[in-house]
Scaffold this motif. Sequence first.
Motif, PDB file in Angstrom:
ATOM      1  N   ASP A  89       0.861  -1.168   0.000  1.00 26.61           N
ATOM      2  CA  ASP A  89       0.000   0.000   0.000  1.00 26.61           C
ATOM      3  C   ASP A  89       0.913   1.239   0.000  1.00 26.61           C
ATOM      4  OD1 ASP A  89      -1.508   2.183   1.060  1.00 26.61           O
ATOM      5  OD2 ASP A  89      -2.929   0.752   1.920  1.00 26.61           O
ATOM      6  N   LYS A  90       0.525   2.267  -0.760  1.00 26.38           N
ATOM      7  CA  LYS A  90       1.416   3.436  -0.876  1.00 26.38           C
ATOM      8  C   LYS A  90       1.624   4.190   0.426  1.00 26.38           C
ATOM      9  CE  LYS A  90       1.338   4.458  -5.758  1.00 26.38           C
ATOM     10  NZ  LYS A  90       0.827   5.314  -6.848  1.00 26.38           N
ATOM     11  N   LYS A  91       0.688   4.044   1.350  1.00 30.74           N
ATOM     12  CA  LYS A  91       0.824   4.770   2.616  1.00 30.74           C
ATOM     13  C   LYS A  91       1.795   4.077   3.565  1.00 30.74           C
ATOM     14  CE  LYS A  91      -3.758   5.257   2.844  1.00 30.74           C
ATOM     15  NZ  LYS A  91      -5.064   5.333   3.509  1.00 30.74           N
ATOM     16  N   LYS A  92       2.190   2.863   3.214  1.00 34.92           N
ATOM     17  CA  LYS A  92       3.045   2.083   4.113  1.00 34.92           C
ATOM     18  C   LYS A  92       4.512   2.212   3.697  1.00 34.92           C
ATOM     19  CE  LYS A  92      -0.490  -0.423   6.096  1.00 34.92           C
ATOM     20  NZ  LYS A  92      -0.640  -1.195   7.335  1.00 34.92           N
ATOM     21  N   GLU A  93       5.379   1.897   4.621  1.00 35.87           N
ATOM     22  CA  GLU A  93       6.805   2.090   4.337  1.00 35.87           C
ATOM     23  C   GLU A  93       7.630   1.014   5.052  1.00 35.87           C
ATOM     24  OE1 GLU A  93       9.510   6.032   3.821  1.00 35.87           O
ATOM     25  OE2 GLU A  93       8.170   5.981   5.553  1.00 35.87           O
TER      26      GLU A  93
END
Lengths: 287, 287
Positions: A89-93
């Motif tokens: 997910d793009k919000k995760k890192e």
Amino acid sequence: MIKLFNNRKDFDYFRNSLTTQSIGLVPTMGNLHKGHISLLEKAIEENDVAIVTIYVNPKQFGPNEDFDKYPRTLDDDIAKISAVALLLDKKKEIVVYAPNTDEGIYPEGFSTNISMGPMTQKLEGAVRPTHFDGVTTVVYRLFTITKAHQAYFGQKDVQQCLIIKKMVHDLEIPIKINIMPIIRNSEGLALSSRNQYLSESERVEALVLPHTLQKIEKLIRTKQDYKTFVYEAKANDKKWDYLEILDSKNLEMPTDKTQEVVIVAAYRMSSARLLDNILVTIASTGK
Amino acid sequence: MIKLFNNRKDFDYFRNSLTTQSIGLVPTMGNLHKGHISLLEKAIEENDVAIVTIYVNPKQFGPNEDFDKYPRTLDDDIAKISAVALLLDKKKEIVVYAPNTDEGIYPEGFSTNISMGPMTQKLEGAVRPTHFDGVTTVVYRLFTITKAHQAYFGQKDVQQCLIIKKMVHDLEIPIKINIMPIIRNSEGLALSSRNQYLSESERVEALVLPHTLQKIEKLIRTKQDYKTFVYEAKANDKKWDYLEILDSKNLEMPTDKTQEVVIVAAYRMSSARLLDNILVTIASTGK
């Protein structure tokens, strides 16, 4: 994409930029296998940011152990973590902290030892007397450095898991400890970085470890006599450093109050010592 | 007025109500004397809230030491703290945490030991081998429980001060450690709760401790030979457990880089062991 830091200063600068995000920590010594990856996947599922630390901690190796030959495979590890990151997910890192000096973990002149007492001297601790002090000390440091909200450990090292939970309880460290199931290869051998020390024939022979645990599990589940079996298994094969059935809460002998036991073993082959365990819920009627 | 708490739950409730105030901690084992009061006065001068903890910590006593007979004088201690509180600025507050059970300090089943390594085994540690582990472990707990911003310790226990500073450094505990000067009685004896164990004649005899340190201080300041004097003092009186001149930064032998030495001693009388020390700045030319 992942972020990689190899010194404390850069890592701290990054970490201090995270203010509201939830942080999940996966502490490793690198040489990642599917067991580690399962921890990482859980950490990123449950948090905004997953931090994987890669550090071969000298304090947890005894003087005659494999610190020097322990496999260091940072490039491969990064590739494996990057593969997980591709699906994010793009919000995760995902962040990797792989300090390239001991000062990345231990401040200069560090001489502190954090020890959890009697629980560190049995089973693995009987064979490796200073091992768990090294583990708790480095894990304490990793908790401090990463300021993680949750951390993820593998059930394969069940004694380590209990000792770390004890430290968090005793010292009231504000972090949640999650223990994830053992990951096995197709033949049933629990994954471990040390499996690669095994020759091909040893890999086959090593299966006696999971097979024996499975056999004991079946005896316990079907309420048959497991004690004679364990006695004979140990008497007939001197490769067992230990093979015990204990209360999974505290690694003491089970009592009438025990709700779950762990069948826990270490099997010593010429090129590696292998660990494994199986949890078995006990019916409420007792033993 | 002061606030007094004797259990963890009530103390925590109060502590969590403090959000913006600065907190200064004075950890004590009670039986307060003017040395403790000087720490409290500094703590309240430099912070919004001063917390005095009163807890006779069993972990820092050896098996044959004076844990049982250590003076417990809570009512007197409260009276002395109240006298300080009478003079307070209205915005300031003094809080006493005097847990009436060990669970007020150590969570149930606590088995952790925090040790600072080699520095804990010399001087006091040579005579009291587990003492400093008990000190660091309880002080760590007090830092966690009080979440203080600063803590105040007395220079009389110089080795303890250095060990606590080392722990704060190694574990990166977010607290400032302040070391306050030794307070002496009119004759020069460093104040200590254990002085009351002394008979009248021992109190007179005990003055050999500060007098000897003062003599050595004078020899060092005037660049005379102090080593012969120390040698003879120790040879002629077997009551010295130790009497050494060391680098005040690390309690190692002084080197050309030493900027300050500490003359540090323990003197063993039949009813008490007394500690004392004097700091001496070294001129920049070396020893």
